[in-house]
Design a protein around this motif. Structure first.
Motif, PDB file in Angstrom:
ATOM      1  N   ILE A 189       0.856  -1.211  -0.073  1.00  0.00           N
ATOM      2  CA  ILE A 189       0.071   0.009  -0.028  1.00  0.00           C
ATOM      3  C   ILE A 189       0.775   1.156   0.018  1.00  0.00           C
ATOM      4  N   SER A 190       1.800   1.277   0.659  1.00  0.00           N
ATOM      5  CA  SER A 190       2.807   2.422   0.611  1.00  0.00           C
ATOM      6  C   SER A 190       3.484   2.598  -0.605  1.00  0.00           C
ATOM      7  N   GLY A 191       3.781   1.560  -1.207  1.00  0.00           N
ATOM      8  CA  GLY A 191       4.440   1.678  -2.383  1.00  0.00           C
ATOM      9  C   GLY A 191       3.514   2.270  -3.578  1.00  0.00           C
ATOM     10  N   ILE A 192       2.214   1.931  -3.335  1.00  0.00           N
ATOM     11  CA  ILE A 192       1.284   2.607  -4.293  1.00  0.00           C
ATOM     12  C   ILE A 192       0.798   3.990  -3.900  1.00  0.00           C
ATOM     13  N   LEU A 193       0.520   4.142  -2.711  1.00  0.00           N
ATOM     14  CA  LEU A 193      -0.112   5.489  -2.150  1.00  0.00           C
ATOM     15  C   LEU A 193       0.864   6.677  -2.145  1.00  0.00           C
ATOM     16  N   ILE A 194       2.235   6.227  -1.781  1.00  0.00           N
ATOM     17  CA  ILE A 194       2.988   7.465  -1.354  1.00  0.00           C
ATOM     18  C   ILE A 194       3.605   8.112  -2.705  1.00  0.00           C
ATOM     19  N   PRO A 195       3.898   7.426  -3.807  1.00  0.00           N
ATOM     20  CA  PRO A 195       4.170   8.202  -4.952  1.00  0.00           C
ATOM     21  C   PRO A 195       3.222   9.145  -5.478  1.00  0.00           C
ATOM     22  N   LYS A 196       1.795   8.774  -5.375  1.00  0.00           N
ATOM     23  CA  LYS A 196       0.617   9.531  -5.822  1.00  0.00           C
ATOM     24  C   LYS A 196       0.140  10.677  -4.902  1.00  0.00           C
ATOM     25  N   PHE A 197       0.124  10.388  -3.691  1.00  0.00           N
ATOM     26  CA  PHE A 197      -0.636  11.270  -2.661  1.00  0.00           C
ATOM     27  C   PHE A 197       0.092  11.573  -1.488  1.00  0.00           C
TER      28      PHE A 197
ATOM     29  N   PHE B 194      20.717  -0.020  -2.641  1.00  0.00           N
ATOM     30  CA  PHE B 194      20.058  -0.142  -3.863  1.00  0.00           C
ATOM     31  C   PHE B 194      19.344   1.148  -4.640  1.00  0.00           C
ATOM     32  N   GLN B 195      19.183   2.093  -3.866  1.00  0.00           N
ATOM     33  CA  GLN B 195      18.310   3.195  -4.534  1.00  0.00           C
ATOM     34  C   GLN B 195      17.231   2.993  -5.299  1.00  0.00           C
ATOM     35  N   TYR B 196      16.435   1.996  -4.741  1.00  0.00           N
ATOM     36  CA  TYR B 196      15.057   1.676  -5.342  1.00  0.00           C
ATOM     37  C   TYR B 196      14.235   2.777  -5.139  1.00  0.00           C
ATOM     38  N   ASN B 197      13.331   3.201  -5.977  1.00  0.00           N
ATOM     39  CA  ASN B 197      12.125   4.153  -5.639  1.00  0.00           C
ATOM     40  C   ASN B 197      11.130   3.446  -5.023  1.00  0.00           C
ATOM     41  N   MET B 198      10.291   4.181  -4.444  1.00  0.00           N
ATOM     42  CA  MET B 198       9.071   3.765  -3.623  1.00  0.00           C
ATOM     43  C   MET B 198       8.347   3.000  -4.100  1.00  0.00           C
ATOM     44  N   LYS B 199       7.889   2.875  -5.101  1.00  0.00           N
ATOM     45  CA  LYS B 199       7.351   1.732  -5.789  1.00  0.00           C
ATOM     46  C   LYS B 199       7.876   0.192  -5.693  1.00  0.00           C
TER      47      LYS B 199
ATOM     48  N   LEU C 112       7.180  -2.902  -3.295  1.00  0.00           N
ATOM     49  CA  LEU C 112       7.014  -4.430  -3.842  1.00  0.00           C
ATOM     50  C   LEU C 112       7.696  -5.398  -3.183  1.00  0.00           C
ATOM     51  N   PHE C 113       9.036  -5.099  -3.088  1.00  0.00           N
ATOM     52  CA  PHE C 113      10.133  -5.996  -2.686  1.00  0.00           C
ATOM     53  C   PHE C 113       9.954  -6.306  -1.221  1.00  0.00           C
ATOM     54  N   SER C 114       9.705  -5.025  -0.357  1.00  0.00           N
ATOM     55  CA  SER C 114       9.793  -5.405   1.073  1.00  0.00           C
ATOM     56  C   SER C 114       8.772  -6.053   1.395  1.00  0.00           C
ATOM     57  N   GLY C 115       7.477  -6.377   0.990  1.00  0.00           N
ATOM     58  CA  GLY C 115       6.298  -6.943   1.366  1.00  0.00           C
ATOM     59  C   GLY C 115       6.436  -8.470   0.976  1.00  0.00           C
ATOM     60  N   LEU C 116       7.143  -8.890   0.122  1.00  0.00           N
ATOM     61  CA  LEU C 116       7.102 -10.157  -0.585  1.00  0.00           C
ATOM     62  C   LEU C 116       7.603 -11.182   0.734  1.00  0.00           C
ATOM     63  N   PRO C 117       8.443 -10.950   1.649  1.00  0.00           N
ATOM     64  CA  PRO C 117       8.892 -12.232   2.408  1.00  0.00           C
ATOM     65  C   PRO C 117       7.847 -12.765   3.445  1.00  0.00           C
ATOM     66  N   THR C 118       7.139 -11.970   4.021  1.00  0.00           N
ATOM     67  CA  THR C 118       6.206 -12.366   4.704  1.00  0.00           C
ATOM     68  C   THR C 118       5.079 -13.022   4.394  1.00  0.00           C
ATOM     69  N   TRP C 119       4.798 -13.178   2.857  1.00  0.00           N
ATOM     70  CA  TRP C 119       3.597 -13.924   2.288  1.00  0.00           C
ATOM     71  C   TRP C 119       3.898 -15.409   2.535  1.00  0.00           C
ATOM     72  N   GLY C 120       5.305 -15.736   2.571  1.00  0.00           N
ATOM     73  CA  GLY C 120       5.600 -17.373   2.943  1.00  0.00           C
ATOM     74  C   GLY C 120       4.852 -17.853   4.305  1.00  0.00           C
TER      75      GLY C 120
END
Length: 338
Positions: free
Chosen positions: A182-190, A291-296, A300-308
Motif C-alpha cells: 500500500i505504501s508503494g502505491i499511495l506514497i508516490p501519488k498522494f 540499492f536506491q530503489y524508488n518507492m514503488k 513491492l519487494f519489502s512486502g514479499l518475504p512475509t507472504w510465505g
C-alpha cells in the motif's frame, strides 16, 4: 474455459442449501473473520511506518520543507521505540481480557491505535518527541490486542477447530505485506501522509464493526441462533469450566518454569520475532540506501518475504482434521461400549 459441471453443481448446492448458508454466517465463523482481520489491521498499523519513513526524510542535498531532517539515530529511535510498549503489555492485557472481556480490550486498543495513526502526520510536524511518545503508546495498544484475543477461544471455538482459529495469528503476515504494498502505491501519488490517513481510517471503521458483531461469550450474543448456542455450550463447557476454576495458586508455576520444552518454545519465538522485526523495520531503508530503489519498488519487494508465512494455514487445517477424526473414533467406541 472449461468448468467441471460436478464441481459447479456442488458449489451451487452448498450456496442454496439453507443450513450451509447458516453455517457460513454463524457467529463463530464471523468471529474467525473478525479476529483474522484484527491481526491484519494490527500488523498494518504496526509496520506501515517502516516503508513510510523512507519517504518522510530528506535525502542528501534535498531540502523539501514537507520532509524531515532526522539523523539516522533519530530515525532508528522512531522505528525501535515502538517495541518497548509492544513488549510490556503482553501479560497484563491477557489478564485484563479475562477480567473485563476480550471484546472491550481488543476493540478499544485497536480504536485508540487507529486514532494515533491518523494523528501521526500532525504529531510528526509538531514535535519529534511527541511522535516518539505516540509510537510507545502505539506499542502498548497494539501489543495488548494479541493476548486479549485468546480468552475468546475457550468460549467460542470447538476442540476440532482450535488449530485453525489459532492460525488467524498468521494473518498478520497479510497485514505486514499489505503495509509495504500500500505504501508503494499511495506514497508516490498522494504523499507519505496518505498511508497513515487511509490505514487509520480502515482500522477505526473495523473497530465499530467489531463492537457490533463480537461478544465475549455465546450467552451474551443477542443474535446467535439457539442451535449454534447449544452446540458451543456442549463442546466448550469443559474448557470454560477449567478456565474458571483454575486459580492463580493452582497453576503449576514450578513445573512450567523448569520445563525444557517451555524454554525451547520461548527461545524459538524470541528468535523468530527478532529476525522478523529486523527484516520488517530495516528492509525498506536498506533497499532505499543501498540499492536506491524508488518507492514503488521498495513497496513491492519489502512486502514479499512475509507472504510465505501463510503456509501455516494448511498445516493447521490438517491438524484440525486429525483431531476431528480422533474425536469421532472415541465417540464410536463409547457408543459400542454402551
Amino acid at each position: 474455459m472449461y468448468v467441471d459441471s460436478n464441481n459447479f453443481d456442488t458449489f451451487k448446492y452448498y450456496l442454496t442449501n439453507t443450513s450451509n448458508v447458516a453455517e457460513i454466517l454463524s457467529c463463530r465463523r464471523i468471529l474467525y473473520v473478525m479476529v483474522a482481520s484484527c491481526f491484519i489491521l494490527n500488523a498494518l498499523l504496526k509496520t506501515v511506518i517502516n516503508s513510510a519513513i523512507v519517504a518522510m526524510i530528506n535525502k542528501k542535498n534535498q531540502t523539501d520543507a514537507n520532509l524531515f531532517d532526522w539523523t539516522e539515530s533519530e530515525k532508528q529511535n522512531i522505528l525501535g521505540i515502538f517495541f518497548w510498549g509492544f513488549a510490556l503489555t503482553k501479560i497484563p492485557s491477557g489478564r485484563l481480557a479475562e477480567v473485563i472481556g476480550s471484546r472491550r480490550v481488543s476493540g478499544y486498543s485497536m480504536m485508540l491505535a487507529s486514532l494515533l495513526t491518523l494523528l501521526t502526520p500532525i504529531l510528526a510536524y509538531w514535535n519529534y518527541y511527541a511522535l516518539l511518545t505516540s509510537r510507545v503508546l502505539m506499542g502498548f495498544l497494539l501489543g495488548a490486542s494479541w493476548p486479549a484475543i485468546m480468552p475468546l477461544a475457550a468460549k467460542w471455538v470447538p476442540p476440532e477447530e482450535q488449530s485453525m482459529f489459532m492460525t488467524t495469528l498468521a494473518s498478520s503476515a497479510i497485514g505486514i505485506s499489505l503495509a509495504s504494498h500500500i505504501s508503494g502505491i499511495l506514497i508516490p501519488k498522494f504523499g507519505w501522509q496518505s498511508v497513515f490517513y487511509i490505514t487509520g481510517s480502515m482500522s477505526l471503521f473495523w473497530s465499530l464493526i467489531w463492537f457490533y458483531l463480537i461478544y465475549d461469550s455465546p450467552q451474551q450474543h443477542p443474535r446467535i441462533s439457539h442451535k449454534e448456542k447449544q452446540l458451543l455450550e456442549n463442546t466448550t463447557r469443559k474448557n470454560v469450566n477449567a478456565h474458571l476454576k483454575k486459580k492463580f495458586g493452582e497453576i503449576p508455576w514450578k513445573e512450567i518454569l523448569t520445563s525444557k520444552p517451555v524454554y525451547a518454545i520461548v527461545f524459538a519465538q524470541i528468535s523468530n520475532f527478532v529476525a522478523t522485526m529486523i527484516i520488517l523495520t530495516q528492509l525498506p531503508s536498506y533497499l532505499d540506501q543501498v540499492f536506491q530503489y524508488n518507492m514503488k519498488e521498495i513497496g513491492l519487494f519489502s512486502g514479499l518475504p512475509t507472504w510465505g508465512k501463510l503456509q501455516s494455514w494448511d498445516s493447521a487445517k490438517s491438524k484440525d482434521n486429525i483431531v476431528q477424526q480422533e474425536t469421532e473414533m472415541l465417540a464410536c467406541k463409547s457408543n459400542n461400549i454402551f
